[in-house]
Design a protein around this motif. Structure first.
Motif, PDB file in Angstrom:
ATOM      1  N   ALA A 201       5.187  19.905   0.749  1.00  0.00           N
ATOM      2  CA  ALA A 201       5.055  21.199   0.077  1.00  0.00           C
ATOM      3  C   ALA A 201       3.633  21.735   0.185  1.00  0.00           C
ATOM      4  CB  ALA A 201       5.462  21.068  -1.388  1.00  0.00           C
ATOM      5  N   LEU A 202       2.658  20.857   0.005  1.00  0.00           N
ATOM      6  CA  LEU A 202       1.252  21.287   0.066  1.00  0.00           C
ATOM      7  C   LEU A 202       0.872  21.770   1.472  1.00  0.00           C
ATOM      8  CD1 LEU A 202      -0.370  18.491  -2.122  1.00  0.00           C
ATOM      9  CD2 LEU A 202      -0.096  20.909  -2.731  1.00  0.00           C
ATOM     10  N   ILE A 203       1.417  21.133   2.502  1.00  0.00           N
ATOM     11  CA  ILE A 203       1.170  21.588   3.872  1.00  0.00           C
ATOM     12  C   ILE A 203       1.726  22.991   4.060  1.00  0.00           C
ATOM     13  CG2 ILE A 203       1.787  21.224   6.293  1.00  0.00           C
ATOM     14  CD1 ILE A 203       1.650  18.220   5.789  1.00  0.00           C
ATOM     15  N   GLU A 204       2.935  23.215   3.564  1.00  0.00           N
ATOM     16  CA  GLU A 204       3.551  24.539   3.676  1.00  0.00           C
ATOM     17  C   GLU A 204       2.757  25.587   2.900  1.00  0.00           C
ATOM     18  OE1 GLU A 204       5.991  25.472   5.589  1.00  0.00           O
ATOM     19  OE2 GLU A 204       6.385  23.454   6.355  1.00  0.00           O
TER      20      GLU A 204
ATOM     21  N   ASP B 192      -5.787  19.142  -0.715  1.00  0.00           N
ATOM     22  CA  ASP B 192      -4.975  18.418  -1.702  1.00  0.00           C
ATOM     23  C   ASP B 192      -3.935  17.554  -1.000  1.00  0.00           C
ATOM     24  OD1 ASP B 192      -4.291  17.607  -4.229  1.00  0.00           O
ATOM     25  OD2 ASP B 192      -3.067  19.359  -4.701  1.00  0.00           O
ATOM     26  N   ALA B 193      -3.365  18.086   0.101  1.00  0.00           N
ATOM     27  CA  ALA B 193      -2.379  17.319   0.862  1.00  0.00           C
ATOM     28  C   ALA B 193      -2.989  16.027   1.389  1.00  0.00           C
ATOM     29  CB  ALA B 193      -1.847  18.158   2.026  1.00  0.00           C
ATOM     30  N   LEU B 194      -4.233  16.092   1.850  1.00  0.00           N
ATOM     31  CA  LEU B 194      -4.913  14.913   2.380  1.00  0.00           C
ATOM     32  C   LEU B 194      -5.154  13.887   1.278  1.00  0.00           C
ATOM     33  CD1 LEU B 194      -6.100  13.756   4.976  1.00  0.00           C
ATOM     34  CD2 LEU B 194      -8.287  14.810   4.382  1.00  0.00           C
ATOM     35  N   ARG B 195      -5.539  14.369   0.095  1.00  0.00           N
ATOM     36  CA  ARG B 195      -5.770  13.451  -1.029  1.00  0.00           C
ATOM     37  C   ARG B 195      -4.471  12.744  -1.432  1.00  0.00           C
ATOM     38  NH1 ARG B 195      -9.443  17.555  -2.730  1.00  0.00           N
ATOM     39  NH2 ARG B 195      -7.801  18.637  -3.881  1.00  0.00           N
ATOM     40  N   VAL B 196      -3.381  13.519  -1.485  1.00  0.00           N
ATOM     41  CA  VAL B 196      -2.099  12.951  -1.927  1.00  0.00           C
ATOM     42  C   VAL B 196      -1.566  11.949  -0.910  1.00  0.00           C
ATOM     43  CG1 VAL B 196       0.310  13.466  -2.476  1.00  0.00           C
ATOM     44  CG2 VAL B 196      -1.506  14.963  -3.320  1.00  0.00           C
ATOM     45  N   VAL B 197      -1.656  12.273   0.378  1.00  0.00           N
ATOM     46  CA  VAL B 197      -1.126  11.361   1.390  1.00  0.00           C
ATOM     47  C   VAL B 197      -1.932  10.058   1.412  1.00  0.00           C
ATOM     48  CG1 VAL B 197      -2.464  12.080   3.407  1.00  0.00           C
ATOM     49  CG2 VAL B 197      -0.135  11.280   3.713  1.00  0.00           C
ATOM     50  N   ARG B 198      -3.217  10.150   1.131  1.00  0.00           N
ATOM     51  CA  ARG B 198      -4.033   8.930   1.066  1.00  0.00           C
ATOM     52  C   ARG B 198      -3.630   8.072  -0.128  1.00  0.00           C
ATOM     53  NH1 ARG B 198      -9.793  11.790   2.715  1.00  0.00           N
ATOM     54  NH2 ARG B 198      -9.647  11.372   4.968  1.00  0.00           N
ATOM     55  N   ARG B 199      -3.298   8.720  -1.243  1.00  0.00           N
ATOM     56  CA  ARG B 199      -2.819   7.964  -2.419  1.00  0.00           C
ATOM     57  C   ARG B 199      -1.516   7.250  -2.082  1.00  0.00           C
ATOM     58  NH1 ARG B 199      -2.058  12.232  -6.832  1.00  0.00           N
ATOM     59  NH2 ARG B 199      -0.900  10.521  -7.799  1.00  0.00           N
ATOM     60  N   GLY B 200      -0.624   7.932  -1.371  1.00  0.00           N
ATOM     61  CA  GLY B 200       0.637   7.320  -0.988  1.00  0.00           C
ATOM     62  C   GLY B 200       0.435   6.130  -0.061  1.00  0.00           C
ATOM     63  N   LEU B 201      -0.496   6.262   0.873  1.00  0.00           N
ATOM     64  CA  LEU B 201      -0.752   5.176   1.819  1.00  0.00           C
ATOM     65  C   LEU B 201      -1.445   3.987   1.154  1.00  0.00           C
ATOM     66  CD1 LEU B 201      -1.764   7.252   4.970  1.00  0.00           C
ATOM     67  CD2 LEU B 201       0.241   5.767   4.720  1.00  0.00           C
ATOM     68  N   GLN B 202      -2.086   4.217   0.021  1.00  0.00           N
ATOM     69  CA  GLN B 202      -2.642   3.092  -0.728  1.00  0.00           C
ATOM     70  C   GLN B 202      -1.517   2.222  -1.298  1.00  0.00           C
ATOM     71  OE1 GLN B 202      -5.223   4.844  -3.669  1.00  0.00           O
ATOM     72  NE2 GLN B 202      -6.929   5.084  -2.257  1.00  0.00           N
ATOM     73  N   ILE B 203      -0.370   2.841  -1.548  1.00  0.00           N
ATOM     74  CA  ILE B 203       0.784   2.108  -2.079  1.00  0.00           C
ATOM     75  C   ILE B 203       1.572   1.462  -0.947  1.00  0.00           C
ATOM     76  CG2 ILE B 203       2.967   2.352  -3.350  1.00  0.00           C
ATOM     77  CD1 ILE B 203       1.615   4.753  -4.793  1.00  0.00           C
ATOM     78  N   ASP B 204       1.786   2.212   0.126  1.00  0.00           N
ATOM     79  CA  ASP B 204       2.530   1.696   1.280  1.00  0.00           C
ATOM     80  C   ASP B 204       1.765   2.064   2.545  1.00  0.00           C
ATOM     81  OD1 ASP B 204       4.299   0.867   3.178  1.00  0.00           O
ATOM     82  OD2 ASP B 204       5.980   2.116   2.534  1.00  0.00           O
ATOM     83  N   GLY B 205       0.859   1.174   2.923  1.00  0.00           N
ATOM     84  CA  GLY B 205      -0.030   1.462   4.048  1.00  0.00           C
ATOM     85  C   GLY B 205       0.641   1.522   5.397  1.00  0.00           C
ATOM     86  N   SER B 206       1.884   1.042   5.512  1.00  0.00           N
ATOM     87  CA  SER B 206       2.570   1.047   6.801  1.00  0.00           C
ATOM     88  C   SER B 206       3.688   2.093   6.862  1.00  0.00           C
ATOM     89  CB  SER B 206       3.158  -0.345   7.086  1.00  0.00           C
ATOM     90  OG  SER B 206       4.117  -0.692   6.103  1.00  0.00           O
TER      91      SER B 206
END
Length: 280
Positions: free
Chosen positions: A97-100, A106-120
């Motif tokens: 949604a943020l990309i759209e 903000d999209a970059l911050r959120v995706v980094r938070r997600g990858l901290q949970i599931d890095g793969s």
């Protein structure tokens, strides 16, 4: 067939569904048929009955996305993450949604938070690349504007292209791939070590079982030896074996995780390399 990140979360099988789950199931059917308005209405009914279920917000976020109502989609995705911070689909929906909405920072911050949970997570890594490429393109556009405005003064700036950003992303991924492989090799070596320790302890246990219980013996502690009873030595070996088994189990789980990460990184590198070659 693998599940798409855009699909709604399915309802769990149950002989007696709650009213909220019934509405959720209706929403899933509407979503699958492409009737996003009806899906939103059904998920809204489910949310009214149970505002603590993160899946309802996730599914309504996806439905709003189907209608291109990205502000509402982002709001529901944020609520989903708030209710369940470990739910990866929530991050996927919010970043999409943020990309759209072109809110790339903000999209970059959120995706980094997600990858901290599931890095793969391959989907989040793909979104990360999309955000970085779009940010690079936006930076190029702004740089070009600055160059045009300063042309009268004779100054010039060479903007960084999206292709250059992709090339840098490939280099970063290659470094991560090398680092992950190095960590994988260390874990493999430690698994072998734990297995050897277990085997040695088992062999020692077998030899001790041949000795009378009343026999006094010495047990090695570091560089020293301590007089111990037969029972104490047996207990120590049993504890050691259990400890090594637990360690081996933990290391094996980490090995499985690293194998998935290596595979994901390989796919990402191949995708980026292929895209860059097609542009050249």
């Amino acid at each position: 067939m693998s599940e798409s990140k855009n699909d709604p979360e399915p309802a769990p099988p149950s002989n007696s569904k709650t009213p909220a789950e019934v509405w959720k199931e209706k929403g899933n059917k509407s979503f699958t048929s492409g009737d996003f308005d009806s899906a939103v209405a059904s998920y809204t009914e489910a949310i009214e009955l149970d505002r603590t279920n993160h899946v309802y917000f996730s599914n309504r976020s996806a439905s709003y996305g189907g209608l291109s109502e990205w502000i509402k989609s982002a709001a529901d995705a944020r609520e989903c993450i708030k209710l369940c911070p470990l739910f990866i689909k929530g991050y996927y929906r919010l970043v999409t949604a943020l990309i759209e909405l072109n809110d790339l920072d903000d999209a970059l911050r959120v995706v980094r938070r997600g990858l901290q949970i599931d890095g793969s997570n391959a989907q989040l890594e793909k979104l990360m690349r999309q955000v970085k490429v779009r940010k690079a393109a936006e930076k190029k556009r702004l740089s070009s504007t600055e160059v045009t405005s300063s042309a009268s003064s004779g100054s010039s700036t060479k903007p960084r292209t999206a292709d250059e950003a992709q090339a840098k992303e490939i280099m970063d991924l290659q470094e991560q791939f090398i680092s992950t492989n190095r960590e994988y090799n260390v874990v493999n070596a430690n698994i072998s070590k734990a297995q050897r320790e277990q085997k040695m302890a088992d062999l020692t246990m077998g030899e001790l079982s041949k000795i009378e219980d009343s026999t006094k013996m010495y047990r090695g502690i570091g560089k020293m030896f301590m007089l111990s009873s037969h029972k104490d030595c047996i207990n120590h070996l049993q504890t050691s074996i259990e400890s090594e088994r637990t360690l081996e189990k933990d290391l094996t789980q980490k090995k499985d995780y690293l194998e998935k990460r290596i595979k994901s990184q390989q796919i990402n590198i191949q995708e980026l390399t292929g895209t860059l070659r097609r542009k050249q």
